[in-house]
Design an enzyme around this catalytic site. Structure first.
Site, PDB file in Angstrom:
ATOM      1  N   ASP A 114       0.963  -1.211  -0.052  1.00  0.00           N
ATOM      2  CA  ASP A 114      -0.130  -0.030   0.066  1.00  0.00           C
ATOM      3  C   ASP A 114       0.936   1.066  -0.007  1.00  0.00           C
ATOM      4  OD1 ASP A 114      -2.445   1.557   0.192  1.00  0.00           O
ATOM      5  OD2 ASP A 114      -3.302   0.082   1.603  1.00  0.00           O
ATOM      6  N   ASP A 126      -9.887   3.732  -3.814  1.00  0.00           N
ATOM      7  CA  ASP A 126     -10.460   2.204  -3.198  1.00  0.00           C
ATOM      8  C   ASP A 126     -12.177   2.448  -3.777  1.00  0.00           C
ATOM      9  OD1 ASP A 126      -8.528   2.177  -1.834  1.00  0.00           O
ATOM     10  OD2 ASP A 126      -9.378   2.164   0.201  1.00  0.00           O
TER      11      ASP A 126
HETATM   12  C1  GLA Z   1      -5.971   1.323   1.271  1.00  0.00           C
HETATM   13  C2  GLA Z   1      -6.199   0.325   0.430  1.00  0.00           C
HETATM   14  C3  GLA Z   1      -7.044  -0.569   0.736  1.00  0.00           C
HETATM   15  C4  GLA Z   1      -6.972  -1.306   1.723  1.00  0.00           C
HETATM   16  C5  GLA Z   1      -6.791  -0.310   3.006  1.00  0.00           C
HETATM   17  C6  GLA Z   1      -6.520  -0.918   4.225  1.00  0.00           C
HETATM   18  O1  GLA Z   1      -7.114   2.174   1.453  1.00  0.00           O
HETATM   19  O2  GLA Z   1      -6.274   1.048  -0.857  1.00  0.00           O
HETATM   20  O3  GLA Z   1      -7.266  -1.567  -0.497  1.00  0.00           O
HETATM   21  O4  GLA Z   1      -5.873  -2.141   1.871  1.00  0.00           O
HETATM   22  O5  GLA Z   1      -6.013   0.803   2.542  1.00  0.00           O
HETATM   23  O6  GLA Z   1      -6.256  -0.001   5.424  1.00  0.00           O
END
Ligand code: GLA
Length: 406
Positions: A170, A228
């Protein structure tokens, strides 16, 4: 010289030399499979994030149960392989040697035991970290989960020792350090372990990873192209539009990732979930199930188990579909498949039903030949004359496989 012609002593010596050479090659990463061998087709599997986020239900009992469901529900047979865990698996701090530790309440048996269990089912295990000082879960009482920045070699070696097959990496708390540098550090560290670990970058498209992440020295196998996803039609639609234009960057070993599936979580209707699944398949996107398979309802499971749509996603040519038309809220996407076949998706993004058609000429079909078109949701096929025509309800997608008539 054929080996049997050598004396036993010479054979033993050569065997020892070859073992040493294999070890050295492994240590330098040379023996590791190529990106195209690690990720010949887009990754298929499960990740808990979309269904649990960091709630307490995310723990080793759940993840073992998911692995069991892969077998019981036929998901493994359908091609789903990775069981991946997301943020919040780790403990608040590293151990005195600087190693990451699992959260003792969620994963009392440890990560290695969980990976062993998943492997015992013939499945692969994935883990999560962030190319930053902390992961993405917001700090609570001044505490967060440690990220990988500056710890890449140690963390990669630990992951390899646990039997990790996949790393989602991430982008949170990155201290504004150069993305290419951060993702290279982990890419190289994974490579140096000698273990084939699928490298799934998650920098949300902020640094246009599609332009640089597939190449050495990063060697990423996939990269998120968007922020997301949420379990809403509008979110899925927005992400589809961002990802569909990036087709030229995907291929065997390196895939665009428009985020994990929401199919089954309840925020879209069945028509919309079928569109979500069809569009991800024609875009050769990762098919990572994001719903709790222990409680999934049958109609949603049927979507995830549509082997004909999965085959479009997993076609060995590894070509992401190209949009050939976008007009009045209708999208036409075509994806060449092996054996001179073609997948075609017709998507009506609008809130009203539409009559949609696309001519054989638009699809680039040879006017002198006869074709058949198979509807991959209705599982029926029919001769294709001059055009494909269908009435699409609001938000619906029809997806076909077209081939020369026998
Ligand atoms: C980010 C990523 C998500 C998830 C969250 C976890 O937002 O893009 O897919 O992994 O972190 O905290």
């Amino acid at each position: 010289m054929y080996d049997a012609q050598r004396s036993p002593a010479v054979r033993a010596f050569l065997f020892a030399v070859s073992l040493f050479a294999a070890g050295a090659a492994g240590a330098q990463g040379q023996a590791r499979p190529s990106a195209a061998e690690i990720a010949p087709t887009p990754q298929m599997g499960f990740n808990n994030w979309n269904s649990t986020h960091c709630r307490d239900e995310f723990n080793e009992t759940m993840i073992r149960g998911i692995a069991d469901k892969f077998i019981e529900l036929g998901l493994k047979d359908a091609g789903y392989r990775y069981v991946d865990i997301d943020d919040c698996w780790a403990n608040w701090q590293r151990d005195p040697q600087g190693n990451l530790m699992p959260n003792p309440e969620r994963f009392p048996g440890g990560i290695k035991a969980l990976a062993d269990y998943i492997h015992s089912k013939g499945l692969r295990f994935g883990l999560y970290s962030s190319a930053g000082t902390w992961t993405c879960e917001p700090m609570k009482q001044n505490r967060g989960f440690p990220g990988g920045l500056g710890h890449e070699s140690q963390d990669a070696a630990l992951f390899a020792s646990w039997g990790v097959d996949y790393l989602k990496y991430d982008n949170c708390n990155n201290q504004k350090m150069d993305a290419k540098q951060r993702y290279t550090a982990m890419g190289e560290a994974l490579r140096k372990t000698g273990r084939p670990i699928f490298y799934a970058m998650c920098e949300w498209g902020e640094n246009k990873a599609w332009g640089w992440a597939a190449a050495s020295p990063v060697n990423a196998n996939s990269w998120r192209t968007t922020g997301d996803i949420q379990d809403k039609y509008a979110s899925m639609l927005k992400i589809f539009k961002q990802n569909v234009v990036l087709n030229e960057y995907a291929g065997p070993g390196h895939w665009n990732d428009p985020d994990m599936l929401e199919v089954g979580n309840g925020g879209m209707n069945e028509t919309e979930y079928r569109s979500h699944f069809s569009l991800w398949a024609i875009m050769a996107a990762p098919l990572l199930i994001g719903t709790d398979l222990r409680t999934i309802k049958q109609p949603y499971l049927d979507i995830l188990l549509n082997k004909e749509v999965i085959a479009v996603d997993q076609d060995p040519l590894g070509i992401q579909g190209r949009r050939i038309r976008e007009k009045d809220g209708v999208h036409v996407i075509v994806k060449p498949l092996q054996d001179h076949k073609l997948a075609v998706a017709l998507f009506n993004e609008t809130d009203a039903a539409k009559q949609v058609s696309v001519t054989s000429a638009e699809l680039g079909l040879d006017g002198g030949r006869k074709y058949r078109a198979r509807d991959l949701w209705l599982h029926s096929d029919a001769p294709l004359a001059d055009s494909l025509a269908v009435e699409l309800p609001a938000h619906a997608t029809a997806i076909y496989r077209i081939g020369v008539a026998p």
